[in-house]
Design an enzyme around this catalytic site. Structure first.
Site, PDB file in Angstrom:
ATOM      1  N   SER A 240       0.834  -1.197   0.000  1.00 54.32           N
ATOM      2  CA  SER A 240       0.000   0.000   0.000  1.00 54.32           C
ATOM      3  C   SER A 240       0.874   1.254   0.000  1.00 54.32           C
ATOM      4  O   SER A 240       1.654   1.445  -0.933  1.00 54.32           O
ATOM      5  CB  SER A 240      -0.947  -0.042   1.205  1.00 54.32           C
ATOM      6  OG  SER A 240      -2.063   0.788   0.975  1.00 54.32           O
TER       7      SER A 240
ATOM      8  N   GLU B  89      -2.252  -3.080  -7.948  1.00 54.61           N
ATOM      9  CA  GLU B  89      -3.493  -3.352  -7.207  1.00 54.61           C
ATOM     10  C   GLU B  89      -3.986  -2.033  -6.649  1.00 54.61           C
ATOM     11  O   GLU B  89      -3.227  -1.067  -6.585  1.00 54.61           O
ATOM     12  CB  GLU B  89      -3.229  -4.346  -6.063  1.00 54.61           C
ATOM     13  CG  GLU B  89      -2.202  -3.883  -5.023  1.00 54.61           C
ATOM     14  CD  GLU B  89      -2.733  -2.999  -3.907  1.00 54.61           C
ATOM     15  OE1 GLU B  89      -3.941  -3.043  -3.634  1.00 54.61           O
ATOM     16  OE2 GLU B  89      -1.945  -2.234  -3.323  1.00 54.61           O
TER      17      GLU B  89
ATOM     18  N   HIS C 182      -5.329  -5.513  -1.353  1.00 56.71           N
ATOM     19  CA  HIS C 182      -5.911  -5.313  -0.024  1.00 56.71           C
ATOM     20  C   HIS C 182      -6.925  -6.424   0.245  1.00 56.71           C
ATOM     21  O   HIS C 182      -8.117  -6.192   0.429  1.00 56.71           O
ATOM     22  CB  HIS C 182      -6.547  -3.929   0.068  1.00 56.71           C
ATOM     23  CG  HIS C 182      -5.517  -2.828   0.149  1.00 56.71           C
ATOM     24  ND1 HIS C 182      -4.704  -2.479  -0.901  1.00 56.71           N
ATOM     25  CD2 HIS C 182      -5.152  -2.017   1.170  1.00 56.71           C
ATOM     26  CE1 HIS C 182      -3.899  -1.486  -0.535  1.00 56.71           C
ATOM     27  NE2 HIS C 182      -4.158  -1.191   0.708  1.00 56.71           N
TER      28      HIS C 182
END
Lengths: 311, 311
Positions: free
Chosen positions: B104, B207, B277
């Site tokens: 992230s 992602e 995630h």
């Protein structure tokens, strides 16, 4: 004065048709001739027609001979077609006197056109959300639009929020700087592409909506790390609206973002520009030379030439 | 095998302390020695301590001599300090055998480190959301993490969704390509800055979470227009989660984004990578050379070297 206003849809599909109709009626009530593009209400997925349809709409707006080409709304769609927009045809239309006006997703069009041709467009209203606002069109926005139509209104002024004026002692005035910018998120999405304007010593104005301050800061940092902010004569922040604070913020908000930014770059960071996703918005000539002066909390921005590129 | 795991917080403040504690206990239950950075639970605004605190935490993680330096969580904070991270010290720690793992916001750290030093880090779990998940840590994630600790596990495999495999007839295999990428939004926020890796002929994996498909598309278009996508040997899409469809979409979703992208770039666009995630995530060596092969819907990715940079 009666003007010819051409309305087209380069971005998202018009969903609020009541607002759209109110906007058209408002412009007609002001005495104008409103011409609707044949695809102004087209829909394809979330777009106002597929890419070819919206490209054709832009070409028709450029060929319309109208005094103003006004977008129906922003949303999303222009970044998909930046490699196919007829920039030269649009620049020629602007030379012939058609003013292109819009905001939000339209920042992609304005920035790319500026990068490719130097042509000046106007950051300003859209038909639905502004002229068709349920509460009625904003007086200041309409007065600025009227100034554009009349060839008057060579500048604007506003008062910075009190909290933002104290730490700007060094700033007096700026001359001969290109005004550029618009929606922060859309402009940032052009970085590293052929459509990001290579403007040094300019005045960069920015606004955004529904972006948390941490995302605003991340975008400002990207512009800063790319060298863009430091190369300008001034950064002018407009309205950042639709921010939903969360408990996790613990004091991190737009004020913290602005204060930190001022400590990291040399150009002055002015605030309070009445432009953004708000009813009360001025019209701003993207790509034109401006002067900016501040007297305490009062800021004045003046543009001398409507068409700085050759006629 | 008992390993030394150092946990630190380079991004957002840990708010879910129960998940954090569960994660620590889970790693201890697996037999590991868990060392907590002194500022792992620090808070400043939305951050895990101010910028200096988080920079010092990164330096301590690099000096820890641990087998793995694992982030407590992602969030936001690393793009603020990319110009101050001790990249050489981190690269030396990796040379000495400390594996840096995270995801992230951590994509900013991994990409900048790769750009500056070529050092390999791991896209993988965080302590709170993964090892401390209320439903228990995911088996596949833990098995991959165990492989990393044991120096085993030189690849991964997955099955593409059926709808995505039909239009990939030309793709057989890719060799000698640098794997890079991570969170799309964070990676894109590095474009035009000194911290965006200049990797040609690589395998780019992406992602994201809580980003509407129109924003995903705008980011992919930015990478495409910047020439990044076309220069890769393959694009591998992981999990795009937290998407809230709205009526305005009218059929515009991730499937439309992927289909359009495949028509616009030459490299194959593989999908279904179990990373993002989501609980079930593999660990991926960012910066390592990989081979990728596809057999119908089945994709295999193999990495030969854990440390492609000189020892």
């Amino acid at each position: 004065m009666k003007k010819h206003i051409y309305i087209y849809s380069p971005s998202s599909a018009v969903r609020d048709k009541a607002a759209f109709k109110r906007g058209v009626k408002r412009l007609q009530a002001l005495g104008h001739e409103v011409e609707l593009d044949e695809a102004v209400l087209a829909t394809h997925q979330r777009f106002a027609g597929d890419d070819a349809t919206r490209l054709a709409a832009i070409a028709r707006a450029a060929a319309s001979g109208a005094d103003v080409a006004l977008i129906s709304r922003g949303g999303y769609g222009l970044t998909r077609i930046l490699d196919q927009i007829p920039y030269k045809a649009v620049a020629k239309a602007i030379d012939r006197g058609t003013e292109f006006v819009g905001l939000s997703d339209f920042t992609a069009f304005q920035s790319a056109l500026l990068a490719k041709t130097g042509a000046v467009t106007w950051a300003g209203p859209a038909i639905g959300e502004d002229f068709g606002a349920e509460a009625g069109a904003d007086d200041i926005m309409e007065a600025c639009f009227d100034d554009l139509l009349g060839g008057q209104g060579e500048g604007t002024g506003w008062r910075m929020p009190a909290r933002d004026s104290a730490d700007l002692p060094a700033f007096r005035s700026i001359h001969d700087a290109v005004l550029w910018g618009g929606n922060l998120c859309v402009l940032t999405s052009l970085l590293a592409t052929p459509w990001f304007p290579a403007i040094d010593k300019g005045v960069l104005f920015l606004e955004d909506v529904n972006e948390h301050p941490y995302r605003v800061e991340r975008m400002l940092d990207q512009l800063r790390h790319a060298g863009v902010l430091g190369r300008q004569k001034a950064i002018v922040l407009g309205q950042f609206t639709g921010i939903r604070k969360v408990p996790h913020d613990r004091g991190f908000g737009m004020q913290a973002v602005v204060t930190r930014l001022r400590g990291l770059i040399k150009p002055p960071v002015l605030t309070g520009l009445p432009f953004g996703h708000v009813p009360t918005k001025v019209l701003l000539p993207v790509g034109a030379k401006v002067e900016v002066a501040a007297d305490g909390r009062n800021v004045f921005m003046v543009w001398g030439h409507r068409h700085p590129h050759p006629h």
